[in-house]
Design an enzyme around this catalytic site. Sequence first.
Site, PDB file in Angstrom:
ATOM      1  CG  HIS A  44     -76.924  18.304-129.394  1.00  0.00           C
ATOM      2  ND1 HIS A  44     -76.555  16.984-129.269  1.00  0.00           N
ATOM      3  CD2 HIS A  44     -75.845  19.040-129.003  1.00  0.00           C
ATOM      4  CE1 HIS A  44     -75.319  16.910-128.811  1.00  0.00           C
ATOM      5  NE2 HIS A  44     -74.862  18.138-128.655  1.00  0.00           N
ATOM      6  CD  GLU A 149     -68.148  19.968-127.770  1.00  0.00           C
ATOM      7  OE1 GLU A 149     -69.203  20.036-127.126  1.00  0.00           O
ATOM      8  OE2 GLU A 149     -68.094  19.670-128.984  1.00  0.00           O
ATOM      9  CG  ASP A 175     -70.321  17.105-124.942  1.00  0.00           C
ATOM     10  OD1 ASP A 175     -70.982  16.280-124.287  1.00  0.00           O
ATOM     11  OD2 ASP A 175     -70.671  17.499-126.066  1.00  0.00           O
TER      12      ASP A 175
END
Length: 259
Positions: A44, A149, A175
């Site tokens: 990210h 996740e 997530d």
Amino acid sequence: MNGPENKQTFQPAFGLACCLLGRAESVLLARAAGFGFLVIDMEHGPLGLDALGQAAAAGLAVGLPVFGRVTGPDSPDVARVLDCGAAGVIVPHVDTPRQAAAVARACRFAPIGARALPGPLPALGYRVLPAADLAREAEVGTQVIAMIESAAGLENAAEIAAVPGIDMLMIGSNDLADGLGLRGQLGHPEVAQAFARIAQAAQAAGKGFGVMGLPPALVPELAVALGAGHVVATNDTNLLAEGGAALLRTLEASLADAR
């Protein structure tokens, strides 16, 4: 699982993830603040291998472990993170034992895996070693971490944990909740049950357990009580945004009181 007598004294290593601040100075800042490890998050944000290499080198110099989070099981950088000096690689979105096996194969030298033999490694001080010695020494302390996740990852957690060459299961909290249809509901009982199931899967396989993305209020219940050895406490983005906002509120309140 930690016994009752250990729960009061057990404390995991708390880490800081860097999504934006990839300079070597971030390692020194994290260490000065008391964090036990740093994660360079390449999933990210804009950071890549160059930032990871710089941070890992600084971490090696000052004794702070630096982990690299790649983009997923199919990332071409899974093993390169280790070649660049990281103490371990964090692989998000590992949903099946087959994916976990592919990650382990890429990150572990034979006979466990098929990692390509690199040149002198930063983690070994760039010493020139015979290939057999390099492979043996490089394996010591290396952490290959599979992130759980999703609902599929939860279902397969025990099989993923059992894969040779995987050292730790780490939950991606937001997530995972999202994958269970409980977006943003980290305090939901079903999320707590999922955390416990993943922790138990890791422990049953003799593997480590870690957590990323929990709010501080849930860390005692969903990380420490479940035996998490590594907890990514926050990231640089949240730390700056939330800390900055808190500082401004304090200043504004002080000014209001002074009027």
